[in-house]
Write a protein that holds these residues in place. Structure first.
Motif, mmCIF file in Angstrom:
data_model
loop_
_atom_site.group_PDB
_atom_site.id
_atom_site.type_symbol
_atom_site.label_atom_id
_atom_site.label_comp_id
_atom_site.label_asym_id
_atom_site.label_seq_id
_atom_site.Cartn_x
_atom_site.Cartn_y
_atom_site.Cartn_z
ATOM 1 N N TYR A 18 0.831 -1.218 0.000
ATOM 2 C CA TYR A 18 0.000 0.000 0.000
ATOM 3 C C TYR A 18 0.865 1.267 0.000
ATOM 4 O O TYR A 18 0.415 2.329 -0.418
ATOM 5 N N SER A 19 2.087 1.157 0.477
ATOM 6 C CA SER A 19 3.017 2.289 0.333
ATOM 7 C C SER A 19 3.794 2.203 -0.973
ATOM 8 O O SER A 19 4.067 3.214 -1.619
ATOM 9 N N LEU A 20 4.161 0.966 -1.334
ATOM 10 C CA LEU A 20 5.068 0.798 -2.479
ATOM 11 C C LEU A 20 4.428 1.178 -3.820
ATOM 12 O O LEU A 20 5.042 1.885 -4.637
ATOM 13 N N LEU A 21 3.201 0.700 -4.047
ATOM 14 C CA LEU A 21 2.613 0.847 -5.388
ATOM 15 C C LEU A 21 2.526 2.305 -5.831
ATOM 16 O O LEU A 21 2.818 2.641 -6.984
ATOM 17 N N GLY A 27 6.961 7.175 -10.219
ATOM 18 C CA GLY A 27 8.254 7.252 -10.907
ATOM 19 C C GLY A 27 9.463 7.217 -9.993
ATOM 20 O O GLY A 27 10.590 7.461 -10.437
ATOM 21 N N GLU A 28 9.260 6.873 -8.733
ATOM 22 C CA GLU A 28 10.395 6.920 -7.794
ATOM 23 C C GLU A 28 11.440 5.832 -8.030
ATOM 24 O O GLU A 28 12.564 5.965 -7.579
ATOM 25 N N LEU A 29 11.055 4.762 -8.723
ATOM 26 C CA LEU A 29 12.046 3.709 -8.947
ATOM 27 C C LEU A 29 12.977 4.050 -10.112
ATOM 28 O O LEU A 29 14.193 4.030 -9.959
ATOM 29 N N LEU A 30 12.384 4.379 -11.244
ATOM 30 C CA LEU A 30 13.196 4.487 -12.468
ATOM 31 C C LEU A 30 13.206 5.878 -13.077
ATOM 32 O O LEU A 30 13.825 6.090 -14.109
ATOM 33 N N GLY A 31 12.496 6.816 -12.438
ATOM 34 C CA GLY A 31 12.544 8.195 -12.918
ATOM 35 C C GLY A 31 11.262 8.641 -13.605
ATOM 36 O O GLY A 31 10.417 7.822 -13.980
ATOM 37 N N MET A 249 16.220 -1.536 -4.857
ATOM 38 C CA MET A 249 16.038 -1.884 -6.277
ATOM 39 C C MET A 249 16.610 -0.787 -7.176
ATOM 40 O O MET A 249 17.199 -1.063 -8.229
ATOM 41 N N ARG A 250 16.464 0.466 -6.761
ATOM 42 C CA ARG A 250 16.969 1.588 -7.564
ATOM 43 C C ARG A 250 18.507 1.548 -7.631
ATOM 44 O O ARG A 250 19.101 1.738 -8.696
#
Ligand code: NAD
Ligand code: LMR
Length: 325
Positions: A18-21, A27-31, A249-250
């Protein structure tokens, strides 16, 4: 616009998800220029709740979120995915150790390892958060013989962040001034948070904080942080876990910062005398999507003993689920 990247999240109706999705979709993972498709996996009874989460995702009208698929079928969820966040597993309650979850959660990672093996992208990065994370990672790897061990990692980034935060608070600096902390071993109460190589504003951390604080406050605080969050909240950490999952992961996908490293549970190649094949948390640098264990760090007797202790626990966990390897 780039082509969308496919990201699977298991346990998608759970609290970490619920926080991650929402952070993935923003765009926080890949920009901010990388669209994504989300593949969400849940057990059948949780699908109605997941529908509600999907409604909320759509209601954010994220420009980067292209397609969301929902399923209770692992092969459908992992089809051609580039990234997989494996959150789906039971969390512990008060008074439990994470390894108490081994018998109920281990099977999930055998099934999902097989499904990833069959259908995921050959370059998939699989980050395992569900506890006990290191041994679940080992199970997934052994059940995915056509993928490499390098496709998998266990999450110890939350412990890494906890170490940074404790050190920053103690020394009165911003977290960005803390570099090179290490989590060695298991994501459990035997983990060894080590600051022998850490820097505070470029200076050796252990020349700025006293050894008694390190041994008698810092180490147990980091080791017991998960249990103390559970005691206080009645539920295990969720927002901080999602944050750590994105950060780990980033770093894996886009590279670690010059002069710093992250902690990650990876397959041991025997570095620092740890048994080959165990999933052990090391200091890790990453470049072009490939991770390397930081080599050549001087390890004193104090550290050696703690690194062995957590290795021993990992061997015991491995032996307890031999039938799944
Ligand atoms: P949660 O109970 O809120 O959510 C877990 C979800 O997983 C549930 O919705 C459940 O239906 C789902 N699930 C169960 N079996 C599944 C399966 N086979 N396939 C797909 N989904 C399945 O739990 P949570 O708080 O989100 O925590 C998830 C896991 O992460 C727990 O094992 C917890 O201990 C662990 N955790 C690890 C770290 C870490 O640092 N490594 C940090 C926090 C939590
Ligand atoms: C954590 O470290 O917060 C998680 O592993 C949850 C737990 O069981 O402690």
């Amino acid at each position: 616009m780039k082509n969308p990247v496919d990201i699977a999240v298991t346990g998608a109706a759970g609290q970490i998800s619920y926080s991650l999705l929402f952070r993935l979709a923003s765009g926080e993972l890949l920009g901010a220029d990388q669209p994504i498709n989300l593949h969400l996996l849940e057990i059948t009874p949780a699908l109605p709740a997941l529908d509600g989460v999907v409604m909320e995702l759509h209601d954010c009208a994220y420009p980067l979120l292209h397609r969301v698929t929902v399923t209770d079928n692992a092969k459908q969820a992992f089809n051609n995915v580039d990234f997989a966040f494996l959150l789906g597993a039971r969390p512990r309650g008060p008074g439990m150790e994470r390894k108490d979850l081994l018998q109920c959660n281990a099977e999930i990672f055998a099934v999902q390892g097989k499904a990833l093996n069959e259908v995921a992208s050959r370059n998939v990065k699989v980050l395992i958060t569900g506890n006990p994370a290191n041994t679940n990672t080992l199970i997934a790897i052994r059940n995915a013989p056509d993928l490499s061990g390098e496709n998998f990692a266990a999450m110890t980034m939350l412990d890494h962040n906890r170490s940074i935060a404790q050190l920053a608070e103690k020394s009165g600096v911003q977290t960005t001034e803390i570099k090179n902390v290490i989590i060695w071993g298991n994501h459990s109460s035997t983990q060894y948070p080590d600051i022998h190589h850490a820097k505070i504003k470029g200076q050796d951390a252990l020349s700025l904080v006293d050894n008694d604080w390190f041994v008698n406050y810092f180490i147990p605080t980091v080791q017991q942080r998960g249990a103390n969050v559970i005691k206080a909240r009645g539920l295990s950490s969720a927002a901080s876990a999602a944050n750590a999952a994105i950060k780990q992961m980033r770093a894996w996908a886009l590279g670690t910062e010059e002069g710093d490293w992250v902690s990650m549970g990876v397959v041991s190649d025997g570095s620092y005398g740890i048994e080959k094949g165990l999933v052990y948390s090391y200091p890790i640098t990453s470049m072009d999507g490939k991770v390397s264990i930081v080599q050549g760090l001087k390890i004193n007797q104090f550290s050696k003993e703690r690194m062995k202790l957590t290795e021993t626990e990992l061997k015991e966990e491995r032996d307890a689920i031999k039938h799944l390897l």
